[in-house]
Design a protein around this motif. Sequence first.
Motif, PDB file in Angstrom:
ATOM      1  N   TYR A  20       3.876 -22.454 -65.361  1.00 25.68           N
ATOM      2  CA  TYR A  20       3.148 -21.421 -66.111  1.00 25.68           C
ATOM      3  C   TYR A  20       1.649 -21.707 -66.094  1.00 25.68           C
ATOM      4  O   TYR A  20       0.835 -20.820 -65.825  1.00 25.68           O
ATOM      5  CB  TYR A  20       3.652 -21.356 -67.552  1.00 25.68           C
ATOM      6  CG  TYR A  20       2.869 -20.388 -68.422  1.00 25.68           C
ATOM      7  CD1 TYR A  20       3.174 -19.034 -68.413  1.00 25.68           C
ATOM      8  CD2 TYR A  20       1.814 -20.827 -69.215  1.00 25.68           C
ATOM      9  CE1 TYR A  20       2.455 -18.131 -69.186  1.00 25.68           C
ATOM     10  CE2 TYR A  20       1.076 -19.939 -69.993  1.00 25.68           C
ATOM     11  CZ  TYR A  20       1.409 -18.597 -69.970  1.00 25.68           C
ATOM     12  OH  TYR A  20       0.691 -17.709 -70.727  1.00 25.68           O
ATOM     13  N   TYR A  25       3.872 -18.528 -63.830  1.00 22.58           N
ATOM     14  CA  TYR A  25       5.289 -18.160 -63.825  1.00 22.58           C
ATOM     15  C   TYR A  25       5.854 -18.239 -65.239  1.00 22.58           C
ATOM     16  O   TYR A  25       5.574 -19.173 -65.990  1.00 22.58           O
ATOM     17  CB  TYR A  25       6.103 -19.107 -62.941  1.00 22.58           C
ATOM     18  CG  TYR A  25       5.850 -18.946 -61.464  1.00 22.58           C
ATOM     19  CD1 TYR A  25       6.448 -17.912 -60.750  1.00 22.58           C
ATOM     20  CD2 TYR A  25       5.018 -19.833 -60.784  1.00 22.58           C
ATOM     21  CE1 TYR A  25       6.213 -17.774 -59.389  1.00 22.58           C
ATOM     22  CE2 TYR A  25       4.787 -19.697 -59.426  1.00 22.58           C
ATOM     23  CZ  TYR A  25       5.390 -18.664 -58.734  1.00 22.58           C
ATOM     24  OH  TYR A  25       5.156 -18.522 -57.393  1.00 22.58           O
ATOM     25  N   ARG A  27       7.426 -17.197 -69.197  1.00 23.15           N
ATOM     26  CA  ARG A  27       6.883 -17.039 -70.540  1.00 23.15           C
ATOM     27  C   ARG A  27       7.093 -18.348 -71.293  1.00 23.15           C
ATOM     28  O   ARG A  27       8.178 -18.913 -71.271  1.00 23.15           O
ATOM     29  CB  ARG A  27       7.584 -15.900 -71.288  1.00 23.15           C
ATOM     30  CG  ARG A  27       7.285 -14.513 -70.750  1.00 23.15           C
ATOM     31  CD  ARG A  27       5.856 -14.089 -71.117  1.00 23.15           C
ATOM     32  NE  ARG A  27       5.626 -12.681 -70.852  1.00 23.15           N
ATOM     33  CZ  ARG A  27       5.236 -12.199 -69.686  1.00 23.15           C
ATOM     34  NH1 ARG A  27       5.076 -13.018 -68.662  1.00 23.15           N
ATOM     35  NH2 ARG A  27       5.029 -10.905 -69.526  1.00 23.15           N
ATOM     36  N   GLU A  39      11.317 -13.907 -60.898  1.00 20.83           N
ATOM     37  CA  GLU A  39      10.602 -15.184 -60.813  1.00 20.83           C
ATOM     38  C   GLU A  39      11.546 -16.309 -60.405  1.00 20.83           C
ATOM     39  O   GLU A  39      11.220 -17.136 -59.540  1.00 20.83           O
ATOM     40  CB  GLU A  39       9.967 -15.510 -62.169  1.00 20.83           C
ATOM     41  CG  GLU A  39       8.803 -14.601 -62.532  1.00 20.83           C
ATOM     42  CD  GLU A  39       8.316 -14.824 -63.946  1.00 20.83           C
ATOM     43  OE1 GLU A  39       7.089 -14.830 -64.154  1.00 20.83           O
ATOM     44  OE2 GLU A  39       9.161 -14.996 -64.859  1.00 20.83           O
ATOM     45  N   GLN A  87       3.494 -10.724 -63.449  1.00 23.59           N
ATOM     46  CA  GLN A  87       4.365 -10.853 -64.617  1.00 23.59           C
ATOM     47  C   GLN A  87       4.931  -9.489 -64.979  1.00 23.59           C
ATOM     48  O   GLN A  87       4.352  -8.458 -64.632  1.00 23.59           O
ATOM     49  CB  GLN A  87       3.596 -11.430 -65.805  1.00 23.59           C
ATOM     50  CG  GLN A  87       3.236 -12.898 -65.657  1.00 23.59           C
ATOM     51  CD  GLN A  87       2.986 -13.564 -66.986  1.00 23.59           C
ATOM     52  OE1 GLN A  87       2.565 -12.933 -67.946  1.00 23.59           O
ATOM     53  NE2 GLN A  87       3.266 -14.861 -67.052  1.00 23.59           N
ATOM     54  N   LYS A 101      -4.899 -15.906 -63.880  1.00 20.76           N
ATOM     55  CA  LYS A 101      -3.532 -15.965 -64.404  1.00 20.76           C
ATOM     56  C   LYS A 101      -3.572 -15.773 -65.907  1.00 20.76           C
ATOM     57  O   LYS A 101      -4.661 -15.763 -66.513  1.00 20.76           O
ATOM     58  CB  LYS A 101      -2.885 -17.307 -64.036  1.00 20.76           C
ATOM     59  CG  LYS A 101      -3.645 -18.542 -64.482  1.00 20.76           C
ATOM     60  CD  LYS A 101      -2.965 -19.798 -63.961  1.00 20.76           C
ATOM     61  CE  LYS A 101      -3.678 -21.066 -64.419  1.00 20.76           C
ATOM     62  NZ  LYS A 101      -5.028 -21.181 -63.846  1.00 20.76           N
TER      63      LYS A 101
END
Length: 336
Positions: A20, A25, A27, A39, A87, A101
């Motif tokens: 992440y 990538y 949550r 993902e 996302q 990101k």
Amino acid sequence: MKAIFDGTVIRLGKDGCSLYEQSGYGRMEKEGIRLSPQEALYLLHRQKIEVAGYSFDTLFSEFADQRNFMRSFLVYRDLRERGYVVQPGPHDFRVFRRGEKPGTGESLYLVRVLSERDPIHFGKLIEEVVTSRNMRKQYVLAVVDDEEELTYYEIKLQKLADACSDVSELPSFDAMLTGKSAMVRVPAHSGLEQAGYGKRLDAERLMLAPVELLYLMGKGTVLLKKGSEPVSPDKFLALASEADRELTLKHTVYTELRGHGFTPRTGYKFGHHFRVYCGKNVHSDLLVHAVEKEATLPMSVISRSVRMAHSVKKKMFFGAVHSSGIQFVEFARIKL
């Protein structure tokens, strides 16, 4: 990294937080990160993670029954391979600028995923574009065809510029009804022709198309007669609509275009209602097709329209007509 799939959600432990933080990538959760199916499959395919008890093929099979999953994964993979952080978003995906990101940057695109046969409902499309615009994002359609090739379209709501060309006052003319059109006796190079109306029949006569005639009658420039009897705009509209059920729609869009100084001519040879000129340009600038706001068109039809417009170096507009006015919707192919 090892992930766990409980039949509903795929999770990585705290060792997955780097995915992440570094690449956007998943949550963040208390115990690690939660991955979307797209993902997880992408990371599994790239051998970045392992999912206990599953290979790529078997995990893909788990998700394949979800509606539209295949095309969604293909778009996700393509965007990731192009270097974007992706996302889940308000539509299908939220796509960040390259090098940015979540937490350190802003998303650039809101992406809706479609197949080539999906219908485009103009009312819903306009609502989604407005939502994207209010969020200061670009609205993009990602269309997957039957051979799993992807095409991206940017959708914009356009306002017509005013004073595209000088609009001079025209004298009034009498016109004679000839079938579903009209004939005006004017010399060659008359003001009507200079303003982009009509098609010359001979040195003395100019033929006006129904949509031109309706506009000029509405402006009081042309008085239409059948013999010695005047014909009202409403009566002519009813008569001409017998042969052209789209005439009212076309007339509404034509009037709007003329009101901004554009010169619309028939776009039949391009498969659309109008080819539209701005100012004294020799070549038309736009192709415009009139639709009801609540109308639907297959994406394949729109794709052909955009391809045609681009091949002749024009922009493709759809004029969506509704009770409060006309919204011009531009479709344009883009390379992300």
